[in-house]
Structure formats: C-alpha cells, structure tokens
Design a protein around this motif. Structure first.
Motif, mmCIF file in Angstrom:
data_model
loop_
_atom_site.group_PDB
_atom_site.id
_atom_site.type_symbol
_atom_site.label_atom_id
_atom_site.label_comp_id
_atom_site.label_asym_id
_atom_site.label_seq_id
_atom_site.Cartn_x
_atom_site.Cartn_y
_atom_site.Cartn_z
ATOM 1 N N PRO A 63 46.387 32.752 58.980
ATOM 2 C CA PRO A 63 46.218 34.199 59.674
ATOM 3 C C PRO A 63 44.977 34.376 61.640
ATOM 4 N N ARG A 64 45.464 35.058 62.327
ATOM 5 C CA ARG A 64 44.239 34.320 62.695
ATOM 6 C C ARG A 64 43.004 35.397 63.089
ATOM 7 N N PHE A 113 46.973 27.708 53.467
ATOM 8 C CA PHE A 113 46.991 26.417 54.865
ATOM 9 C C PHE A 113 48.853 26.345 54.733
ATOM 10 N N PRO A 114 49.057 26.300 55.543
ATOM 11 C CA PRO A 114 49.160 24.921 56.886
ATOM 12 C C PRO A 114 48.737 26.188 58.207
ATOM 13 N N ARG A 115 49.663 27.800 57.413
ATOM 14 C CA ARG A 115 49.693 28.503 58.253
ATOM 15 C C ARG A 115 48.302 29.513 57.926
ATOM 16 N N TYR A 163 51.466 18.357 49.926
ATOM 17 C CA TYR A 163 52.591 18.350 50.447
ATOM 18 C C TYR A 163 53.586 17.074 50.306
ATOM 19 N N LEU A 206 54.603 16.177 47.080
ATOM 20 C CA LEU A 206 55.259 17.624 46.659
ATOM 21 C C LEU A 206 56.918 17.212 47.062
ATOM 22 N N ARG A 243 46.593 24.993 43.345
ATOM 23 C CA ARG A 243 45.346 26.181 44.145
ATOM 24 C C ARG A 243 44.024 26.314 42.968
ATOM 25 N N MET A 262 52.386 34.380 49.932
ATOM 26 C CA MET A 262 51.172 35.187 48.760
ATOM 27 C C MET A 262 50.136 35.420 48.476
ATOM 28 N N ASP A 294 44.225 29.106 50.099
ATOM 29 C CA ASP A 294 45.553 29.701 49.527
ATOM 30 C C ASP A 294 46.354 29.895 50.825
#
Lengths: 318, 591
Positions: free
Chosen positions: B175-176, B171-173, B214, B217, B333, B1, B169
């Motif tokens: 970006p550094r 989560f869970p990844r 999560y 879901l 969200r 997204m 927006d």
C-alpha cells in the motif's frame, strides 16, 4: 422481500466483499481475481434486479446517493463498480477502495438506513473523543515538560548600556531576565564598545516580610550594588592591574558579598557596572535563606520599573 | 492478510496496558530530563544542527555544515530536527535541556516501536513485555537523554525493522501508505548514521527471499518474473524514498547524492579519528586494536542479567530449531522475519569484529541492537508463559509472571538507583558499577560532572560562608570550562591546565583522570552503586604522604598497563611489506 431474506442477502454481500478483500490483500493473487466476488457482492446487496435497471446503473446510483466515499466517486470509478470487465482493469488501490466502499455499504445496510445518520455521528464522536484524548495528553505532557509558569518573560530588570564608562551618552536599553553576564571580549550590544563602557541594571524588589538577605556581586572590572539609594556593595574603585593592600596583584573577577537586613515592602535595587578593558563580566546573586547559597533573584519577586523612571527613586517609593 | 492479528479482549487489554507503560515512561522523562548532564558529543551536535538549519535558511549560501568537524559525515536527522525543536521551546528551555527532552521523547518512541515490532512477531502480550523490558533497561534508558547519535539511530533501526517486516508481510503489493511510512523510517535511521544502509540490505534480502519463495511455490517462470519485477520495483521505491529522506537532512551528501553517502560509510567503518587507551577486563587496550571479545564483555555486563541469560538461551533454542527443522511450524513469513531479526542482531557486531573496526565507549555504538535483543527476550518470556500455562495451568502461568514481575521490579529499582547516570550501569555479573570501576569504561561520556559541580556551592556555603561571599573560587581538572562553569554561579572561574593554580579539581574517572591530583584530599565524589564517577578535590590542601604514595603507585600501575597494551598492539600489527625497488624505466615514476 421478507426481513429474513434481506438479512441473508446482506450476509451474502458481506461474505463476497470479504472474499474480494482477502484476494486483493493476498500477495499471491492478482487483484483482478477479486472482480467476480465484487460483482457478486453488489448483486447480493441490490437484491432481485428490476427489469429496467442493470447492475452498473444501480451501483452508480446507490453510491452516488449514499456518498459513503470520503470523496465524491469519480465517473470512472462509478462506471467500473459492477462491470466485471471494467473491474479487471482497475489498479489494486482502486480495487481496494471499491471493496472498502462496498463493505461500508454492507455495514450501512446491516444497521438499516434509519440508523445511518446516528452511526455516522457516533463514529465522528468516537474519533473526536480519541483526538481529544490524545490532544489532552500532549498538552499535559507539554505543560509538565516546559513548565510555562516558570517563564521569565522578557525580564524584570531594566538594563541601560552606556557607550562611555561614566554613564554619559545615549544608552542602549533592554529588559534583562537577570544580571548574569560573561561578555568576555565581546560588546554587550551592537552599538556599545567592548571596552570602556558602563551599564546600569534597575529593578524593584517586593518583600512580603522583613528578611536578612545576603547579596553578592562579582565583576570584572568595577561594580556596585545600591539598594534604596544606599551603597550596599562597592567594588567601584579598583582597576585592572592595581595592587591590593599588601601589594599583591588583584585577580579579576572580584567578588564581594554582604549580609543585609531588608524590611517588608518595595525596594529599588540598582547594579552599576563599569568595564575598563579586556574581559567583561558581572553577576549579581542574592539569597533570602541562610541555608542556601546566593543565586539569581527569582523573577517572581521582582517588578519591572518601566521604560522611564526617576533614577533617584525608580520604584516610586513614598 | 492483516498486518496485525485481530486482538481478542485479552489482547486489547495488553495493548492498553502497553500504551500505559509508554505513557508512564514519557511521564518519567518529562519530570526528570533536567537532571541529566551534558555529554562530550552534545555540543558539537548542537552546533551541527544549527549549521544545517542555517544552510537551508541562508538559501544554501552558508556552507559551514559542509565542513563542520567530522560531523558532516553524519546526516542531520537528529541534529537538525533537534534544532527545530529547540527553536520551538527556547522560551522555556535552555538549548541543552531542550535537546535532552527531544532525545528522550525520541527514546520513548523507540520503546513504542519495539512494542510494535514485538506485537507484529509475537502478539500483544509479548509486546507489553518488550516495552516494559526496554523501558527498564538502564543502558537504553540512560542514553535516551544525552546521546545525540547512538540512541536516535537505535530508534530508527527498530522502526526500520518493524516496517521492513510489514513490507515483507505485504509483498509484492505494498500500500502507498506503507511505502511512505517505511521510506520515512529507513531514511531517518540513515540520516542519523549512514550505517542505516544495513536496513536497505535487509530489505534487499527480504525481497530476494520472497521472490525465491514465490518461484518455488508457483514454479512458473512468467509469473515469477512478473512478481519479481513488481517486488523489486517496490523495494526500489522504498529505498529511493528512504534515500531522499536521508539526503533532505544531510547537506554534504546532497552535493553528490550517491557517492558521498557511500564515501561516508567507508570512512565510518574505518573510523580512526579517536585514538585512545581504555580499560578492558582490567587491562589497558588500544581502541584501534580492540580484543575480539570487547563487545561480548560489554553486552554480557551492561544488559540486565535476565536479559543476558534469556537471550543466550533463546539463541541456542533458535539454533536448535534451525537444526531440527522445528522452525517449519512457524510458517514461512514468520520464519524469515525471525531470521532477519537474528541477522539484524548478530551481523553488525560480528562484522565489526571480523573487520577489526575500532571500538570504544563500551557498547554505545551498538546500542541499536539492544531493542531487537529485547524483542527476542520478550518473545521468549511470552513463550515461557504460554508453556507454563499449558503444562501447569494457572499456577504455572502465575509463577512465571511473578518471577518476571520480580525481575522487572528489580530493574525499575536499578533505574531509580542509578538516576541520573543510568547509562553507566553494570550488572551483577561483574559486581555492579563498583566491580566494573577500573576494569571497564564507565562514565566515558562525562555526564556525571553536572551532579559533581552542582554540589560544590552548597558545600562551600555550609563550610566557609564569609569566604564564599568575598572570594572567587577557581576550578580546574578534566572537567573543562564549559562543563565546569555551566552549573556554577558567577563566583567560580575556570583555570585551564598549566594556568595559575586552582582551588578545586573536578575530574572524572576516565583515563584515571581523578588520580592525577591524588595528593590533594577528596572532599566528595559522585558515586553510583558503589562506583565513583567524578571526584572533587580541594587543591588548597595537601593530604598525607601515604595517600600521595598510593596515588603515585596507582599511576605507575596504570602506566605499566598502558605500556603492556602498547607492546601487545605492536606485536599484533602486521609488519609493513618491503617495497620492491622501482624499475628504472627512464620515464616518469609514480609518486
């Protein structure tokens, strides 16, 4: 292969690439799920395979020759490019980088190799323009905020601080922006005592036309203003604790002002100051506009007389 | 997204105009920052910044920053970075001018951050509206220049919220880059005020809600565990990064990185170092025992009228959506983000009221919720435009925009009218500053002394030139030596209270200070919008007895109000419990 087929396979590569990107960006999907789309995209990009060229080798060669990566692709990175099993072991960031690389290759193919160089140039030019615009804006704001043209530099006054109150001994010399000091009980420099010292401030005043000026000298304890060798203001005699004419206590600091006519040209301006004891301060103010109260002399009207000069004629007036 | 929805051509236009508005604000700042006075807190913060830099510069041997007044309980995010800025600009700017410019530029950054936050939640048009609204909100604009605590914290708070929502927006990844950006924003907010820990609480809340969603879901325990683990690790990464950034500016906290920040939080939430009576709704109230509606009054009277009206309406509409279930159309969200935005606005003041925290100086300690309030108002206005367009077509759209332009134009005029005292602004609900005078705290920060003092030499030069040249004038009153002499030439000296008599009394209106020498004639005053801020009196003259009587009457009335407030405060205070006599055990007794 026809041009139409080329267009279709590049479009296919774009679709697959975007699908891979969507998966990697979706927190509800695992990054490895994007691997098959990525392989699909590379395959579409490569076109019909040659018998002696497997997909990983082709991708490695394609990436290595194109150098679309910002950095040289690492061996590990290249090896994983079109091998689905290897791809699934990649971290999310590596996967994302690979997808971005792929999409960049797709864009290059879309534009055609011939236009790649021009495209790179235009991207560079775009970023250059952006950077230039922002840098320009920052410079303009900095100029407006800081007004460097008002910078007084190291000052146009020659300040000489003497360890004794009769101007004897070796003075500490430094340039001053203004004669506006409230030392209180502190010494004016590291090597000068806080009491019983003297100071002489010298500058050259430039006037384009004759003016009726008003000068004001405020001091604790004694001070005098000498213009072109003539005593204009004299507050030299009264000491702390002395009584005035009517026997009243003289309160420090004292102020004395005088209106004084000056011709056009250069004038030497000297402020002499003597500190007896307790608090020390001296302020010299002037105005050349009858409607404005005295303030500091504008540095734009002053000239530094130099490190050494004739004390009787500091500005070398003939 | 994508973190921001792709812009269409119109969206890009709104974005460009938004950048233009921010630039315009920055231009106003660099042209006017020299006009602002030095407020009561600034000197200490300047020194604190200096001590922090010396702490590092001396190789951690100069320890003044560890014990400096009460300031060591604050991080030096603003003060120390301000000291660096002062060092860079010292060839061109005096220390206070430099810190005013730095603070104001930071305020502009806060406006930009508000725009980003609004864009994330409601798109480019709402973002443009929010930037324009905040830039013309006098209470925010005024504090940009000379508030070394509350304004920088407000900037950190709004950027912190922006990054929290971006984190949600992603989560869970994460970006550094986002982890680093969020850590920096949250850490800087906490390094100005430890109350920024609230942002970490919001982060925890967002992580918790995400994991719950999560789990709901997927209904898969193993997948939920993996996602939860990852989410928690990433939230901890951001928190750890923020903590590190906070500590980097805070020497005192470095010595015990976990306990000391928490100790500072405890101390700050029970801040009793300032004790005073202050006007509130016409009465004198004690700041350690403020009425429950203290903040409510200030928010109702110090924000622009349209902001108050739209925000109240939006709150009710939001509550209605919550009850009716209409919120579901927003998506999960966005719903959570708006919910956290609501918490970010309402929780701090409600908690302060619940805990009975000491309150004073109007809403300045809660300035950080002004940008989020503006976000809500801008989103509502944006929605209003869309609704008008849907129902009445172009005519409806144009009508709403014209009304909005009128309201914003009115605020631009207000900002100009109040210059450079925008922070004392009161809206028309209380009758402007004139209506608030005597009823509420106005120039509590003493920022108007500069304008008062600057006029004095010219007035005396015009009226008594010979005397001016040959004499030294003595000033006194509540102005104090620093603020009094800072903008006066050398022929003015300061006489402390109780010292020898003085020629001019310069006193602001806080604590009715301006009435203490009311038997002497007022020669001029600094007024904005009909409300006095600082009064200058000629002590060499005595005014008519009638005025003296009036002055005494006013002082008596003020004293009466104070007594009344003391009585009330006494009644409210709980009686101390009687201690039970200690049992004689024959052993050692506790102290």
């Amino acid at each position: 292969m026809t041009e139409k087929q080329d267009t279709e396979r590049i479009a296919e590569a774009r679709r697959e690439g975007l699908a891979a990107l969507a998966i990697v960006s979706d927190p509800n999907c695992l990054p490895r799920q994007a691997a098959s789309h990525l392989v699909g995209a590379w395959e579409a990009l490569r076109g019909p395979p040659n018998e002696d060229d497997d997909l990983p080798s082709w991708v490695r060669r394609d990436l290595a020759s194109a150098k679309v990566e910002r950095r040289e692709p690492t061996v590990k990175f290249l090896e994983s490019c079109a091998d689905e099993a290897a791809l699934q072991r990649l971290s999310e960031d590596e996967m994302r980088a690979l997808i971005q690389t792929l999409l960049a290759r797709v864009r290059t193919h879309e534009r055609g190799e011939a236009t790649k160089e021009a495209a790179d140039k235009s991207t560079f030019a775009l970023w250059g323009r952006r950077f230039g615009a922002w840098a320009g804006i920052v410079v303009v704001f900095a100029l407006v905020a800081l007004r460097p043209w008002t910078y007084q530099g190291v000052g146009q006054w020659h300040g000489a601080y003497y360890p004794g109150k009769d101007f004897r001994g070796e003075p500490d010399v430094r340039r001053e922006a203004d004669v506006d000091f409230s030392w209180g009980a502190l010494p004016p420099t590291d090597s000068i005592p806080s009491d019983r010292f003297a100071a002489r401030f010298t500058t050259c005043l430039h006037l384009d036309e004759g003016v009726e000026a008003a000068f004001q000298l405020i001091a604790d304890d004694a001070a005098r203003l000498i213009i072109d060798g003539e005593d204009v203001i004299d507050l030299w005699d009264v000491k702390e604790g002395e009584k005035g004419e009517k026997g009243e206590k003289i309160e420090m600091p004292r102020s004395f002002g005088r209106e004084y006519e000056l011709d056009a040209g250069v004038h030497s301006v000297v402020v002499e100051y003597r500190e007896e004891d307790e608090a020390a301060e001296v302020h010299f103010l002037a105005t050349f506009d009858q409607d404005v109260p005295p303030g500091p002399l504008p540095s734009s009207m002053l000239e530094y007389p130099g490190e050494t000069f004739d004390e009787d004629n500091p500005c070398g007036i003939e | 997204m994508s973190r921001i929805a792709p812009s269409d051509a119109q969206g890009a236009w709104y974005d460009r105009v938004r950048v233009g508005v921010v630039m315009l604000l920055a231009t106003a700042v660099v042209l006017t920052f020299r006009d602002y006075g030095v407020t009561l807190d600034e000197g200490f913060h300047l020194s604190y910044g200096f001590h922090i830099i010396r702490f590092f510069g001396s190789g951690f041997t100069n320890l003044t920053a560890l014990t400096y007044r009460i300031d060591y309980l604050y991080g030096g995010g603003f003060d120390a970075s301000g000291m660096i800025f002062r060092a860079w600009t010292r060839a061109f700017l005096q220390p206070y001018e430099a810190i005013h410019l730095y603070g104001a530029l930071l305020g502009v950054l806060g406006v930009a951050g508000t725009g980003r936050l609004t864009r994330l939640l409601a798109g480019p048009r709402a973002a443009l509206l929010s930037v324009t609204m905040l830039a013309t909100t006098s209470v925010y604009y005024g504090h940009m220049f000379n508030n070394p605590k509350d304004l920088p914290f407000a900037v950190g708070y709004v950027w912190g919220l922006y990054y929290l929502f971006r984190i949600f927006d992603a989560f869970p990844r994460l970006p550094r880059r986002l982890v680093l950006q969020a850590s920096f924003a949250l850490g800087m907010a906490m390094s100005v005020r430890i109350g920024g820990l609230l942002l970490l609480c919001y982060l925890g809340l967002l992580a918790f809600v995400f994991i719950g969603y999560y789990a709901w879901l997927t209904r898969d325990a193993e997948a939920t565990y993996r996602t939860a683990k990852r989410t928690v690790v990433q939230a901890l990464l951001v928190s750890g990064g923020a903590w590190f950034v906070m500590l980097a500016w805070w020497p005192w906290a470095m010595l015990d990185p976990i306990r000391r920040p928490l100790a500072a939080l405890t101390r700050m939430s029970q801040f009793i170092d300032h004790r005073r009576y202050m006007p509130f709704a016409g009465e004198q109230v004690y700041n350690l025992d403020p009425p429950w509606d203290y903040l409510l009054h200030y928010f109702a009277f110090k924000l622009p009228e349209y902001v108050v009206v739209v925000f109240v309406a939006a709150t009710f509409v939001g509550l209605g959506a919550l009850v009716s279930g209409a919120y579901k159309s927003l998506g999960f969200r966005r719903c959570v983000q708006l919910g956290v935005l609501g918490i970010a606005i309402f929780f701090p003041p409600v908690y302060a009221v619940y805990k009975g925290s000491p309150l004073y100086d109007g809403l300045r300690h809660f300035l950080f919720i002004v940008p989020p309030i503006i976000v809500v108002v801008a989103m509502s206005a944006d929605r209003l435009i869309s609704e008008a367009q849907t129902r009445w077509g172009t005519a409806g759209w144009v009508a709403v925009v014209v009304v909005l332009a009128g309201l914003l134009g009115d605020q631009v005029a207000t900002v100009a009218r109040y210059h450079p005292h925008q922070y004392v602004y009161f809206n028309r609900f209380i009758g402007g500053l004139a209506g608030a005078h005597g009823q509420y705290s106005t120039d509590y920060y003493a920022a108007s002394y500069k304008a008062a003092v600057q006029q004095l030499p010219q007035r005396l030069w015009d009226s008594e030139r010979e005397k001016y040249l040959e004499g030294v004038y003595r000033i006194g009153g509540c102005v104090g030596e620093f603020r009094g002499l800072r903008n006066l030439p050398g022929n003015f000296i300061y006489k402390a209270p109780g010292d020898a008599p003085y020629d001019f009394d310069i006193s602001f209106t806080r604590g009715d200070c301006h009435l203490k020498e009311a038997e002497h004639p007022e020669i001029y005053s600094v007024e904005v919008d009909g409300g006095p801020l600082t009064v200058v009196r000629d002590m060499r003259l005595i005014s008519l007895p009638r005025e003296r009587a009036a002055r005494l009457r006013r002082l008596e009335q003020a004293e009466e109000r104070r007594k009344e407030a003391r009585k009330k405060a006494k009644k409210k205070r709980p009686k101390p419990r009687k201690k039970k006599p200690a049992k004689k055990t024959g052993g050692l007794q506790n102290d």
